[in-house]
Scaffold this active site. Sequence first.
Site, PDB file in Angstrom:
ATOM      1  N   GLN A   1      14.837  -8.940  -2.549  1.00 24.83           N
ATOM      2  CA  GLN A   1      13.532  -9.590  -2.462  1.00 24.83           C
ATOM      3  C   GLN A   1      13.219 -10.319  -3.760  1.00 24.83           C
ATOM      4  OE1 GLN A   1       9.850  -7.848  -0.586  1.00 24.83           O
ATOM      5  NE2 GLN A   1       9.272  -7.562  -2.731  1.00 24.83           N
TER       6      GLN A   1
ATOM      7  N   ASP B   1      13.717  -3.473  -5.101  1.00 20.89           N
ATOM      8  CA  ASP B   1      13.805  -4.499  -4.060  1.00 20.89           C
ATOM      9  C   ASP B   1      14.507  -5.732  -4.632  1.00 20.89           C
ATOM     10  OD1 ASP B   1      12.329  -3.026  -2.031  1.00 20.89           O
ATOM     11  OD2 ASP B   1      10.591  -3.328  -3.315  1.00 20.89           O
TER      12      ASP B   1
ATOM     13  N   VAL C   1      11.520   2.896 -10.689  1.00 19.24           N
ATOM     14  CA  VAL C   1      10.964   4.191 -11.096  1.00 19.24           C
ATOM     15  C   VAL C   1      11.569   5.266 -10.201  1.00 19.24           C
ATOM     16  CG1 VAL C   1       8.863   5.550 -11.364  1.00 19.24           C
ATOM     17  CG2 VAL C   1       8.845   3.105 -11.882  1.00 19.24           C
TER      18      VAL C   1
ATOM     19  N   LYS D   1      11.712   6.028  -6.196  1.00 21.17           N
ATOM     20  CA  LYS D   1      10.413   6.246  -5.559  1.00 21.17           C
ATOM     21  C   LYS D   1      10.219   5.212  -4.461  1.00 21.17           C
ATOM     22  CE  LYS D   1       8.147   8.833  -9.080  1.00 21.17           C
ATOM     23  NZ  LYS D   1       7.309   9.979  -8.760  1.00 21.17           N
TER      24      LYS D   1
ATOM     25  N   GLY E   1       0.786  -1.219   0.000  1.00 19.56           N
ATOM     26  CA  GLY E   1       0.000   0.000   0.000  1.00 19.56           C
ATOM     27  C   GLY E   1       0.821   1.272   0.000  1.00 19.56           C
TER      28      GLY E   1
ATOM     29  N   GLY F   1       5.832   4.215  -8.698  1.00 20.20           N
ATOM     30  CA  GLY F   1       6.531   2.947  -8.899  1.00 20.20           C
ATOM     31  C   GLY F   1       5.566   1.778  -8.958  1.00 20.20           C
ATOM     32  N   HIS F   2       4.618   1.739  -8.016  1.00 22.12           N
ATOM     33  CA  HIS F   2       3.608   0.682  -8.032  1.00 22.12           C
ATOM     34  C   HIS F   2       2.767   0.746  -9.304  1.00 22.12           C
ATOM     35  CE1 HIS F   2       4.103   1.323  -3.545  1.00 22.12           C
ATOM     36  NE2 HIS F   2       4.359   0.036  -3.659  1.00 22.12           N
TER      37      HIS F   2
END
Length: 285
Positions: A153, A150, A176, A184, A31, A36-37
């Site tokens: 990850q 990430d 991004v 970001k 959230g 970026g998301h």
Amino acid sequence: MLIIRNKQDLKEAILEQKKANKTIGYVPTMGFLHEGHMTLVSHARKETDFVVMSVFVNPTQFGPNEDFDAYPRDEAHDAKLAEEGGVDILFVPTVEEIYPTELATKLHVIKRVSVLDGADREGHFDGVVTVLTKLFHLVNPDNAYFGQKDAQQVAVVSGLVEDYFFPINLRIIATVREADGLAKSSRNVYLTEKERKEAPVIHEALQLGRELIESGETNEAKIVQVMTDKINEQPSHENIAYLALYSYPEFTPVTDWTKGIIIAAAVKYSKARLIDNELINVKRR
């Protein structure tokens, strides 16, 4: 856009799309969405028929002294951005929905986690693979989208998908950045005005490291020192948590400078710890 909060409704909605031979793109998030998301959503929108995004702040990947309760949350903001971006289902479960009972089994990551965030945050990646295993089973996606920012990850999740034969194509999307180069991140809101002005130096330092390696430099200590000096030109940070080079995706010492390499940084500011990286000789999937 449908907002779904429980597992059964999600399974039924996904099954309906599968019966119609629709491909599913999945963007897992915690959230507080930003550009970026939404770039991940944009790729999912182009490459699959139906896009699912989850918003879930996963407690099992936070350590005892970390910011689970303080992690920024804004469901109304997230729902607005998700709908504008073309998300078809926004899955927003409670902790009780994802962890209804105490776990009887445990996933433990044994490779790619002994350094960087894995070393600093014991158990963090165990929590990541645990929640993603649950979410992958619920969403049953064809493609799952992650950001290069990430990178550790991503390497861990790649291992999860390969080890347990998840029929999922991982799509890794370039980081991004703001106009000044800062990656970001939801944590950027914690930066003071001075810190925000100086934080792009992280990316600048990583770029210096890339240039040195691509010009043939193989003295790791020299590369790290040049990057450290660059970051320290901007003194608002509290400390450099790490600044290191490893093979990628193995996260072992570099022995072959012609193969995949990651240069990774984590820099601590007064209320935020920012991470960034550069990948060299690595093709994104």
